[in-house]
Design a protein around this motif. Structure first.
Motif: not given
Length: 164
Positions: A114, A117-119, A121, A123
């Motif tokens: 997670d 994934k957050r990192t 994301a 942008t």
């Protein structure tokens, strides 16, 4: 193994029971109980907690994310030769802990996934890598997911996000 379909990972909130969290590492237990909320309020780090659908207030694990830069001289030579000679932007996975009642159930792996994934994301700013300061005994956990030691000689590990 913890059932990932019942796991909820969200930002730390006032409803989460921080007082009953116990992972067996006093430094990590004290952080979630006494410091985490202050760090979130001061924008020092973001704290994400894993809970279960059946007990949404009970923290079964947590991790923190914040911004960091890594000095060029600390990078492994194989990566450094491909980068400009300046500090590299990174995300710091500052803490990751799992409650003793659910350790060895895959929660740590889910929290790490997670965090990555957050990192990925994010942008609006450049982030080249994820850094973790592994506590004693945790380095092998991170290395199995591709983290490599920095040249500092400490337990600081590095994961280039392009390798994901």
């Amino acid at each position: 193994m913890t059932d990932s379909s019942t796991l909820i990972i969200s930002a730390l909130g006032n409803n989460h029971d921080r007082a009953s969290f116990h992972c067996g590492v006093p430094l990590l237990d004290e952080y979630i109980r006494k410091q985490a909320k202050q760090d979130v309020t001061r924008r020092i780090s973001r704290v994400f907690v894993a809970t279960n659908v059946t007990e949404p207030n009970k923290i079964i694990g947590y991790y923190t994310l914040s911004a960091l830069s890594v000095e060029f001289s600390e990078l492994p030579p194989s990566l450094a030769k491909k980068l400009p000679r300046r500090a590299v932007p990174a995300a710091l996975l500052g803490r990751l802990a799992v409650n003793q009642t659910t350790q060895q159930g895959g929660v740590g792996r889910m929290l790490l996934a997670d965090a990555i994934k957050r990192t990925l994301a994010i942008t609006d700013i450049a982030i080249y890598a994820m850094i973790v300061d592994a506590i004693e005994g945790a380095q092998k956990f991170y290395e199995q997911y591709g983290f490599i030691p920095l040249t500092t000689g400490k337990n600081r590990l590095f994961l280039p996000l392009k390798s994901i």
